[in-house]
Scaffold this motif. Sequence first.
Motif, PDB file in Angstrom:
ATOM      1  N   SER A 143      -5.142 -13.270 -11.149  1.00 19.84           N
ATOM      2  CA  SER A 143      -5.039 -12.871 -12.735  1.00 19.84           C
ATOM      3  C   SER A 143      -6.557 -13.019 -13.136  1.00 19.84           C
ATOM      4  CB  SER A 143      -4.314 -13.972 -13.203  1.00 19.84           C
ATOM      5  OG  SER A 143      -4.864 -15.551 -13.071  1.00 19.84           O
ATOM      6  N   HIS A 144      -7.753 -13.165 -12.298  1.00 16.80           N
ATOM      7  CA  HIS A 144      -8.868 -13.201 -12.874  1.00 16.80           C
ATOM      8  C   HIS A 144      -9.641 -11.868 -12.957  1.00 16.80           C
ATOM      9  CE1 HIS A 144      -8.524 -17.748 -12.475  1.00 16.80           C
ATOM     10  NE2 HIS A 144      -8.185 -17.601 -11.273  1.00 16.80           N
ATOM     11  N   GLY A 145     -10.292 -11.793 -13.731  1.00 13.91           N
ATOM     12  CA  GLY A 145     -11.246 -10.440 -13.980  1.00 13.91           C
ATOM     13  C   GLY A 145     -10.430  -9.670 -14.775  1.00 13.91           C
ATOM     14  N   ARG A 146     -10.716  -8.228 -14.697  1.00 14.88           N
ATOM     15  CA  ARG A 146     -10.166  -7.153 -15.405  1.00 14.88           C
ATOM     16  C   ARG A 146      -9.050  -6.425 -14.858  1.00 14.88           C
ATOM     17  NH1 ARG A 146     -14.878  -2.913 -16.588  1.00 14.88           N
ATOM     18  NH2 ARG A 146     -15.304  -3.604 -14.382  1.00 14.88           N
ATOM     19  N   THR A 147      -9.156  -6.654 -13.319  1.00 14.19           N
ATOM     20  CA  THR A 147      -7.999  -5.904 -12.529  1.00 14.19           C
ATOM     21  C   THR A 147      -7.323  -7.161 -12.057  1.00 14.19           C
ATOM     22  OG1 THR A 147      -9.635  -4.376 -11.727  1.00 14.19           O
ATOM     23  CG2 THR A 147      -7.544  -4.353 -10.427  1.00 14.19           C
ATOM     24  N   LYS A 148      -5.912  -7.215 -12.411  1.00 11.22           N
ATOM     25  CA  LYS A 148      -5.112  -8.235 -12.212  1.00 11.22           C
ATOM     26  C   LYS A 148      -4.085  -7.654 -11.337  1.00 11.22           C
ATOM     27  CE  LYS A 148      -5.360 -10.662 -16.624  1.00 11.22           C
ATOM     28  NZ  LYS A 148      -6.808 -10.243 -16.942  1.00 11.22           N
ATOM     29  N   THR A 149      -3.980  -8.169 -10.087  1.00 13.42           N
ATOM     30  CA  THR A 149      -3.059  -7.293  -9.111  1.00 13.42           C
ATOM     31  C   THR A 149      -2.851  -8.659  -7.997  1.00 13.42           C
ATOM     32  OG1 THR A 149      -2.847  -5.648  -7.900  1.00 13.42           O
ATOM     33  CG2 THR A 149      -4.884  -6.695  -7.539  1.00 13.42           C
ATOM     34  N   LEU A 150      -2.174  -8.101  -7.029  1.00  9.83           N
ATOM     35  CA  LEU A 150      -1.612  -8.641  -5.952  1.00  9.83           C
ATOM     36  C   LEU A 150      -2.316  -8.775  -4.647  1.00  9.83           C
ATOM     37  CD1 LEU A 150       0.977 -10.517  -4.886  1.00  9.83           C
ATOM     38  CD2 LEU A 150       1.773  -8.124  -4.111  1.00  9.83           C
ATOM     39  N   LEU A 151      -2.623  -9.923  -4.200  1.00 13.03           N
ATOM     40  CA  LEU A 151      -3.352  -9.787  -2.619  1.00 13.03           C
ATOM     41  C   LEU A 151      -2.469 -10.159  -1.656  1.00 13.03           C
ATOM     42  CD1 LEU A 151      -5.941 -10.283  -4.769  1.00 13.03           C
ATOM     43  CD2 LEU A 151      -7.387 -10.300  -2.635  1.00 13.03           C
ATOM     44  N   LEU A 152      -2.380  -9.494  -0.828  1.00 16.51           N
ATOM     45  CA  LEU A 152      -1.786  -9.824   0.714  1.00 16.51           C
ATOM     46  C   LEU A 152      -2.500 -10.821   1.518  1.00 16.51           C
ATOM     47  CD1 LEU A 152       0.107  -6.485   0.876  1.00 16.51           C
ATOM     48  CD2 LEU A 152       1.127  -8.506   0.033  1.00 16.51           C
ATOM     49  N   CYS A 153      -2.132 -12.048   1.902  1.00 10.51           N
ATOM     50  CA  CYS A 153      -2.891 -12.992   2.481  1.00 10.51           C
ATOM     51  C   CYS A 153      -2.997 -12.622   4.064  1.00 10.51           C
ATOM     52  CB  CYS A 153      -2.756 -14.272   2.313  1.00 10.51           C
ATOM     53  SG  CYS A 153      -2.926 -14.881   0.733  1.00 10.51           S
ATOM     54  N   THR A 154      -3.739 -11.684   4.556  1.00  9.81           N
ATOM     55  CA  THR A 154      -3.712 -11.124   5.891  1.00  9.81           C
ATOM     56  C   THR A 154      -4.914 -11.738   6.789  1.00  9.81           C
ATOM     57  OG1 THR A 154      -4.781  -9.155   5.116  1.00  9.81           O
ATOM     58  CG2 THR A 154      -2.462  -8.835   5.400  1.00  9.81           C
ATOM     59  N   ASP A 155      -4.994 -13.112   6.505  1.00  7.73           N
ATOM     60  CA  ASP A 155      -6.542 -13.905   7.039  1.00  7.73           C
ATOM     61  C   ASP A 155      -5.999 -13.890   8.601  1.00  7.73           C
ATOM     62  OD1 ASP A 155      -5.885 -14.249   4.212  1.00  7.73           O
ATOM     63  OD2 ASP A 155      -7.726 -15.909   4.437  1.00  7.73           O
ATOM     64  N   SER A 156      -5.055 -13.932   9.076  1.00  5.49           N
ATOM     65  CA  SER A 156      -4.664 -14.333  10.514  1.00  5.49           C
ATOM     66  C   SER A 156      -4.806 -12.895  11.320  1.00  5.49           C
ATOM     67  CB  SER A 156      -3.312 -14.773  10.558  1.00  5.49           C
ATOM     68  OG  SER A 156      -2.243 -13.978  10.259  1.00  5.49           O
ATOM     69  N   PHE A 157      -4.846 -11.884  10.657  1.00  4.75           N
ATOM     70  CA  PHE A 157      -5.079 -10.463  11.289  1.00  4.75           C
ATOM     71  C   PHE A 157      -6.248 -10.019  11.431  1.00  4.75           C
ATOM     72  CE2 PHE A 157      -0.528 -10.853   9.683  1.00  4.75           C
ATOM     73  CZ  PHE A 157       0.139 -11.211  10.761  1.00  4.75           C
ATOM     74  N   THR A 158      -6.805  -9.105  12.141  1.00  2.00           N
ATOM     75  CA  THR A 158      -7.940  -8.439  12.471  1.00  2.00           C
ATOM     76  C   THR A 158      -8.056  -7.294  11.404  1.00  2.00           C
ATOM     77  OG1 THR A 158      -7.394  -6.750  14.026  1.00  2.00           O
ATOM     78  CG2 THR A 158      -7.906  -8.766  14.708  1.00  2.00           C
ATOM     79  N   LYS A 159      -9.116  -6.853  11.045  1.00  2.00           N
ATOM     80  CA  LYS A 159      -9.401  -5.731  10.103  1.00  2.00           C
ATOM     81  C   LYS A 159      -8.737  -4.526  10.487  1.00  2.00           C
ATOM     82  CE  LYS A 159     -13.022  -2.841   8.094  1.00  2.00           C
ATOM     83  NZ  LYS A 159     -14.560  -2.477   7.921  1.00  2.00           N
TER      84      LYS A 159
END
Length: 197
Positions: A122-138
Motif C-alpha cells: 500500500s506504499h507509494g503510488r502503485t498499490k498492488t499485490l506481491l507474491l512472496c516467491t523468495d524460496s524459488f529461483t529467478k
Amino acid sequence: MLGDGSISLSKLNKGEGKYSMTMKVNSLNYLHHLNENIYSQITNKKFYAYPNNLLPQHRGKEIIQYHFRTKTHPLFTALHSLWYEWDKMGNNFVKIVPLNISEMLSEISLAYWIMDDDYFDSHGRTKTLLLCTDSFTKEECIILQSLLVKLNIKSTLKVRDKVNNKYRIRISKTSMDRVISLVKPYMQIDFLYKLGI
C-alpha cells in the motif's frame, strides 16, 4: 506449496510425507478452515501455539504464531517428490517449482497462494499485490509469471536479494481488477486486505 506450506518425510513412519504450515496469530481462522475443510480426514486436529504458554519459560508471553500439521499420508509422499529436490551441497531437500506446475495453477490455487504468503503493498503510488516467491529461483519465478499470463494477469519481478537470487512477483496494477475477480470468491474474509479491499 507456493506459499508457506511445507512437506517433510517422517523418519518414524516409513518415510511417508506430512504437510505443515506456520502462520501469524491473526491467521488462526484460516488455519481452522484448512484443518476442517481441506485436510479434515488427515489432520491431528491440533494447533501448536508459539510461545507455548504451557511451558514454564513461555508462561505469560503473548502468542505470535500457530502451527498445524497433518498426519503422514502417501499423497504427501508423492507431492514431496514433485516439490523438492535433494541439494548435495546443503545436504537437505530444497523446495522447487514442479515441472507440472501448469497442471496445478488455477484461480482457486492462486487464491490460496495469496492467502498463504503474499501481501498488499500500500506504499507509494502503485498499490498492488506481491507474491512472496523468495524460496524459488529467478528462473522459477519466470515460469510462475508465464502461468499468470495464461490467467490474463500481467506481472513484473521485484528484486528481493540479488546476491542470493531471490525475487518476488509483483502483480501489475492494471491486472489487479482481474486478480480480484478471479480469487475473491475463494478468499477467506480475514484476507481480503491482501487484495486491497
